[in-house]
Design an enzyme around this catalytic site. Structure first.
Site, PDB file in Angstrom:
ATOM      1  CG  ASP A 106      12.303  49.255 118.329  1.00  0.00           C
ATOM      2  OD1 ASP A 106      12.053  49.423 119.557  1.00  0.00           O
ATOM      3  OD2 ASP A 106      12.829  48.816 117.940  1.00  0.00           O
TER       4      ASP A 106
HETATM    5  N1  URA Z   1      16.796  46.169 119.102  1.00  0.00           N
HETATM    6  C1  URA Z   1      15.733  46.890 118.459  1.00  0.00           C
HETATM    7  O1  URA Z   1      16.434  47.869 117.910  1.00  0.00           O
HETATM    8  N2  URA Z   1      14.920  46.849 118.411  1.00  0.00           N
HETATM    9  C2  URA Z   1      13.899  45.650 118.646  1.00  0.00           C
HETATM   10  O2  URA Z   1      12.945  46.025 118.620  1.00  0.00           O
HETATM   11  C3  URA Z   1      14.683  45.331 119.869  1.00  0.00           C
HETATM   12  C4  URA Z   1      16.399  45.412 119.651  1.00  0.00           C
END
Ligand code: URA
Length: 261
Positions: A106
Protein backbone atom coordinates in the site's frame (compact mmCIF):
# COMPACT_ATOMS: atom_id res chain seq x y z
CA UNK A 1 30.48 -15.65 -28.15
CA UNK A 2 27.35 -13.44 -28.59
CA UNK A 3 28.38 -10.26 -30.45
CA UNK A 4 26.14 -7.21 -29.97
CA UNK A 5 26.49 -3.46 -30.47
CA UNK A 6 27.41 -1.57 -27.31
CA UNK A 7 24.45 0.84 -27.63
CA UNK A 8 22.00 -2.06 -28.08
CA UNK A 9 23.47 -3.85 -25.07
CA UNK A 10 23.11 -0.75 -22.87
CA UNK A 11 19.69 0.32 -24.14
CA UNK A 12 18.27 -3.17 -23.45
CA UNK A 13 19.50 -3.02 -19.87
CA UNK A 14 18.91 0.63 -18.87
CA UNK A 15 16.53 3.50 -19.59
CA UNK A 16 18.98 5.23 -21.91
CA UNK A 17 18.04 5.63 -25.57
CA UNK A 18 20.61 4.95 -28.29
CA UNK A 19 21.11 8.69 -28.91
CA UNK A 20 21.73 9.33 -25.18
CA UNK A 21 24.22 6.46 -25.19
CA UNK A 22 26.01 7.99 -28.18
CA UNK A 23 26.34 11.28 -26.27
CA UNK A 24 27.52 9.57 -23.08
CA UNK A 25 30.14 7.64 -25.08
CA UNK A 26 31.37 10.84 -26.76
CA UNK A 27 31.75 12.42 -23.28
CA UNK A 28 33.87 9.45 -22.13
CA UNK A 29 31.23 8.22 -19.68
CA UNK A 30 31.21 4.64 -20.97
CA UNK A 31 33.89 2.06 -20.24
CA UNK A 32 34.40 -1.32 -21.83
CA UNK A 33 36.54 -3.76 -19.85
CA UNK A 34 37.94 -0.83 -17.89
CA UNK A 35 38.85 1.41 -20.87
CA UNK A 36 36.88 4.43 -22.11
CA UNK A 37 35.07 3.67 -25.37
CA UNK A 38 33.94 6.65 -27.43
CA UNK A 39 32.05 4.90 -30.23
CA UNK A 40 28.65 3.52 -29.21
CA UNK A 41 28.42 1.19 -32.22
CA UNK A 42 31.45 -0.80 -31.03
CA UNK A 43 30.76 -4.56 -31.11
CA UNK A 44 31.07 -6.29 -27.76
CA UNK A 45 30.63 -9.78 -26.37
CA UNK A 46 27.33 -9.64 -24.45
CA UNK A 47 28.31 -12.56 -22.21
CA UNK A 48 31.78 -11.58 -21.07
CA UNK A 49 32.29 -7.83 -21.66
CA UNK A 50 32.29 -5.58 -18.62
CA UNK A 51 30.38 -2.41 -19.39
CA UNK A 52 30.16 0.64 -17.13
CA UNK A 53 27.93 3.67 -17.68
CA UNK A 54 28.62 6.74 -15.53
CA UNK A 55 30.63 4.54 -13.16
CA UNK A 56 27.79 2.02 -12.73
CA UNK A 57 28.44 -1.55 -13.87
CA UNK A 58 25.78 -2.90 -16.25
CA UNK A 59 25.04 -6.59 -15.55
CA UNK A 60 25.15 -9.10 -18.42
CA UNK A 61 21.76 -10.60 -17.48
CA UNK A 62 18.95 -9.71 -19.90
CA UNK A 63 16.68 -8.95 -16.96
CA UNK A 64 17.08 -6.75 -13.94
CA UNK A 65 15.95 -7.58 -10.41
CA UNK A 66 15.89 -4.78 -7.89
CA UNK A 67 15.04 -4.97 -4.23
CA UNK A 68 13.64 -1.67 -2.97
CA UNK A 69 13.07 -0.74 0.66
CA UNK A 70 9.89 1.14 -0.16
CA UNK A 71 9.20 4.37 1.76
CA UNK A 72 5.71 5.70 2.53
CA UNK A 73 4.03 7.93 -0.06
CA UNK A 74 4.89 5.96 -3.22
CA UNK A 75 2.48 3.77 -5.20
CA UNK A 76 3.23 0.32 -6.62
CA UNK A 77 2.27 1.24 -10.15
CA UNK A 78 3.93 2.17 -13.43
CA UNK A 79 1.29 4.82 -14.16
CA UNK A 80 2.12 8.36 -12.99
CA UNK A 81 -1.62 9.09 -12.85
CA UNK A 82 -1.78 6.90 -9.73
CA UNK A 83 0.71 9.16 -7.90
CA UNK A 84 4.49 9.11 -7.35
CA UNK A 85 5.50 5.64 -8.46
CA UNK A 86 8.13 3.43 -6.83
CA UNK A 87 10.00 3.44 -10.18
CA UNK A 88 11.08 7.02 -9.43
CA UNK A 89 13.25 5.65 -6.65
CA UNK A 90 15.35 3.52 -9.02
CA UNK A 91 18.48 5.31 -10.33
CA UNK A 92 18.42 5.63 -14.16
CA UNK A 93 21.63 3.59 -14.53
CA UNK A 94 19.86 0.49 -13.27
CA UNK A 95 16.28 1.23 -14.37
CA UNK A 96 15.06 -0.39 -17.59
CA UNK A 97 12.14 0.48 -19.83
CA UNK A 98 9.95 -2.51 -19.03
CA UNK A 99 10.29 -2.43 -15.24
CA UNK A 100 7.33 -2.82 -12.92
CA UNK A 101 6.75 -3.71 -9.26
CA UNK A 102 6.24 -7.47 -8.86
CA UNK A 103 3.62 -7.37 -6.13
CA UNK A 104 1.99 -4.64 -4.12
CA UNK A 105 2.51 -2.70 -0.96
CA UNK A 106 0.00 0.00 0.00
CA UNK A 107 1.00 3.65 -0.42
CA UNK A 108 1.49 3.96 3.36
CA UNK A 109 3.35 0.63 3.71
CA UNK A 110 7.12 0.25 3.70
CA UNK A 111 9.68 -2.48 3.13
CA UNK A 112 10.75 -5.14 0.66
CA UNK A 113 9.48 -4.76 -2.88
CA UNK A 114 10.86 -6.52 -5.94
CA UNK A 115 11.00 -4.48 -9.12
CA UNK A 116 11.85 -6.27 -12.34
CA UNK A 117 11.41 -6.39 -16.11
CA UNK A 118 11.21 -10.19 -16.05
CA UNK A 119 7.51 -10.76 -16.76
CA UNK A 120 7.78 -14.53 -16.52
CA UNK A 121 9.28 -14.38 -13.05
CA UNK A 122 6.73 -11.82 -11.86
CA UNK A 123 3.90 -13.99 -13.18
CA UNK A 124 5.34 -17.02 -11.37
CA UNK A 125 5.72 -14.99 -8.17
CA UNK A 126 2.17 -13.71 -8.24
CA UNK A 127 0.36 -16.84 -9.44
CA UNK A 128 -1.67 -18.55 -6.69
CA UNK A 129 0.11 -21.83 -7.50
CA UNK A 130 3.51 -20.47 -6.50
CA UNK A 131 2.54 -17.87 -3.96
CA UNK A 132 5.64 -17.30 -1.93
CA UNK A 133 5.61 -16.65 1.82
CA UNK A 134 5.85 -13.01 2.81
CA UNK A 135 6.62 -11.80 6.32
CA UNK A 136 5.46 -8.43 7.64
CA UNK A 137 6.08 -6.60 10.89
CA UNK A 138 3.18 -4.44 12.00
CA UNK A 139 2.76 -1.70 14.56
CA UNK A 140 -0.65 -2.09 16.21
CA UNK A 141 -2.84 0.61 17.72
CA UNK A 142 -3.68 -1.60 20.71
CA UNK A 143 -1.65 -4.28 22.55
CA UNK A 144 -1.23 -7.68 20.88
CA UNK A 145 -3.45 -10.44 22.30
CA UNK A 146 -2.34 -14.09 22.36
CA UNK A 147 -5.78 -15.24 21.17
CA UNK A 148 -4.98 -13.71 17.74
CA UNK A 149 -2.45 -16.49 17.07
CA UNK A 150 -5.08 -19.23 17.03
CA UNK A 151 -7.52 -17.14 15.01
CA UNK A 152 -4.89 -16.40 12.34
CA UNK A 153 -3.86 -20.08 12.25
CA UNK A 154 -7.48 -21.19 11.70
CA UNK A 155 -7.94 -18.66 8.87
CA UNK A 156 -9.40 -15.21 9.44
CA UNK A 157 -12.75 -14.35 7.85
CA UNK A 158 -12.64 -10.72 6.71
CA UNK A 159 -15.47 -8.24 7.30
CA UNK A 160 -16.85 -8.84 3.78
CA UNK A 161 -17.02 -12.62 4.39
CA UNK A 162 -13.89 -13.49 2.39
CA UNK A 163 -11.88 -16.29 4.02
CA UNK A 164 -8.09 -16.09 4.34
CA UNK A 165 -5.68 -18.99 4.27
CA UNK A 166 -4.13 -19.94 7.62
CA UNK A 167 -1.41 -17.46 8.58
CA UNK A 168 1.27 -17.49 11.26
CA UNK A 169 1.58 -14.76 13.82
CA UNK A 170 4.01 -13.91 16.60
CA UNK A 171 4.43 -10.97 18.96
CA UNK A 172 7.76 -9.18 18.60
CA UNK A 173 10.00 -9.59 21.66
CA UNK A 174 10.42 -6.02 22.85
CA UNK A 175 7.01 -4.41 22.36
CA UNK A 176 3.40 -5.47 22.97
CA UNK A 177 2.33 -3.44 19.94
CA UNK A 178 4.63 -5.02 17.35
CA UNK A 179 3.94 -8.38 15.69
CA UNK A 180 5.20 -10.50 12.82
CA UNK A 181 2.76 -12.14 10.41
CA UNK A 182 3.45 -14.60 7.59
CA UNK A 183 1.07 -14.85 4.61
CA UNK A 184 1.01 -17.06 1.54
CA UNK A 185 -1.45 -14.92 -0.40
CA UNK A 186 -1.99 -11.27 -1.23
CA UNK A 187 -5.55 -9.99 -0.97
CA UNK A 188 -6.24 -6.25 -1.07
CA UNK A 189 -5.13 -4.61 2.23
CA UNK A 190 -5.00 -8.13 3.62
CA UNK A 191 -2.90 -7.66 6.75
CA UNK A 192 -4.78 -4.52 7.76
CA UNK A 193 -8.12 -6.24 7.25
CA UNK A 194 -7.02 -9.35 9.19
CA UNK A 195 -6.12 -7.28 12.25
CA UNK A 196 -9.34 -5.30 11.88
CA UNK A 197 -11.22 -8.65 11.98
CA UNK A 198 -9.76 -9.38 15.45
CA UNK A 199 -10.56 -5.87 16.70
CA UNK A 200 -7.17 -4.20 16.34
CA UNK A 201 -5.78 -1.66 13.87
CA UNK A 202 -2.52 -1.61 11.88
CA UNK A 203 -0.82 1.78 12.20
CA UNK A 204 2.28 0.86 10.22
CA UNK A 205 3.24 -2.14 8.11
CA UNK A 206 6.68 -3.13 6.86
CA UNK A 207 7.38 -6.15 4.63
CA UNK A 208 10.59 -7.71 5.89
CA UNK A 209 10.89 -10.91 3.88
CA UNK A 210 9.92 -12.37 0.51
CA UNK A 211 10.45 -16.15 0.31
CA UNK A 212 13.91 -16.75 1.72
CA UNK A 213 15.01 -13.20 0.92
CA UNK A 214 15.33 -10.99 4.01
CA UNK A 215 15.35 -7.20 3.73
CA UNK A 216 19.04 -6.40 4.39
CA UNK A 217 19.67 -4.32 7.49
CA UNK A 218 22.02 -2.04 5.55
CA UNK A 219 19.34 -1.16 2.97
CA UNK A 220 17.83 2.07 4.33
CA UNK A 221 14.24 3.10 3.60
CA UNK A 222 14.12 4.56 0.07
CA UNK A 223 17.27 2.70 -1.05
CA UNK A 224 17.45 -0.12 -3.55
CA UNK A 225 19.96 -2.76 -4.62
CA UNK A 226 20.37 -5.06 -7.57
CA UNK A 227 19.83 -8.75 -6.96
CA UNK A 228 21.50 -11.62 -8.76
CA UNK A 229 19.38 -14.14 -10.62
CA UNK A 230 20.35 -16.77 -8.03
CA UNK A 231 18.98 -14.57 -5.20
CA UNK A 232 15.73 -14.30 -7.07
CA UNK A 233 15.46 -18.07 -7.45
CA UNK A 234 15.66 -18.25 -3.65
CA UNK A 235 12.42 -16.30 -3.48
CA UNK A 236 10.60 -19.53 -4.13
CA UNK A 237 12.07 -21.24 -1.09
CA UNK A 238 10.46 -20.46 2.22
CA UNK A 239 12.02 -20.10 5.61
CA UNK A 240 11.13 -21.14 9.13
CA UNK A 241 8.87 -18.42 10.55
CA UNK A 242 9.83 -19.06 14.18
CA UNK A 243 13.56 -19.05 13.39
CA UNK A 244 13.05 -15.85 11.39
CA UNK A 245 11.23 -14.12 14.27
CA UNK A 246 13.77 -15.06 16.90
CA UNK A 247 16.66 -14.04 14.63
CA UNK A 248 15.29 -10.74 13.32
CA UNK A 249 12.81 -9.59 15.98
CA UNK A 250 15.25 -7.16 17.63
CA UNK A 251 16.56 -5.75 14.31
CA UNK A 252 13.20 -5.07 12.69
CA UNK A 253 11.48 -3.88 15.87
CA UNK A 254 14.27 -1.34 16.36
CA UNK A 255 14.05 -0.41 12.68
CA UNK A 256 10.32 0.28 12.93
CA UNK A 257 10.65 2.10 16.26
CA UNK A 258 13.60 4.26 15.15
CA UNK A 259 12.12 5.23 11.84
CA UNK A 260 8.50 5.69 12.57
CA UNK A 261 7.35 5.50 16.19
N1 URA B 1 -1.31 -6.09 3.57
C1 URA B 1 -1.75 -4.82 3.72
O1 URA B 1 -2.77 -4.57 4.34
N2 URA B 1 -1.02 -3.83 3.15
C2 URA B 1 0.13 -4.04 2.46
O2 URA B 1 0.76 -3.08 1.98
C3 URA B 1 0.57 -5.37 2.32
C4 URA B 1 -0.17 -6.38 2.89
Amino acid sequence: MAQIRLDKFISERTEYTRSQIKELAAKGMIRLDGAVVKKSDTKIDSESSEVEVCGQKIGTSRYKYILLNKPQGYVCSTDEKDGETVLKLIPPEIRTKGMFPAGRLDKDSIGALLITDDGELAHKMLSPKHHIPKIYIVKLARPFENNYINKFEKGIVLADGEACLPARLQKAKNSDRLAFVELYEGKYHQVKRMFAAVGNHVELLMRVSLGSLVLPEKLAIGECMELLHKDVENLFKGQDFEVFCSRYSAVFSANLINNHL
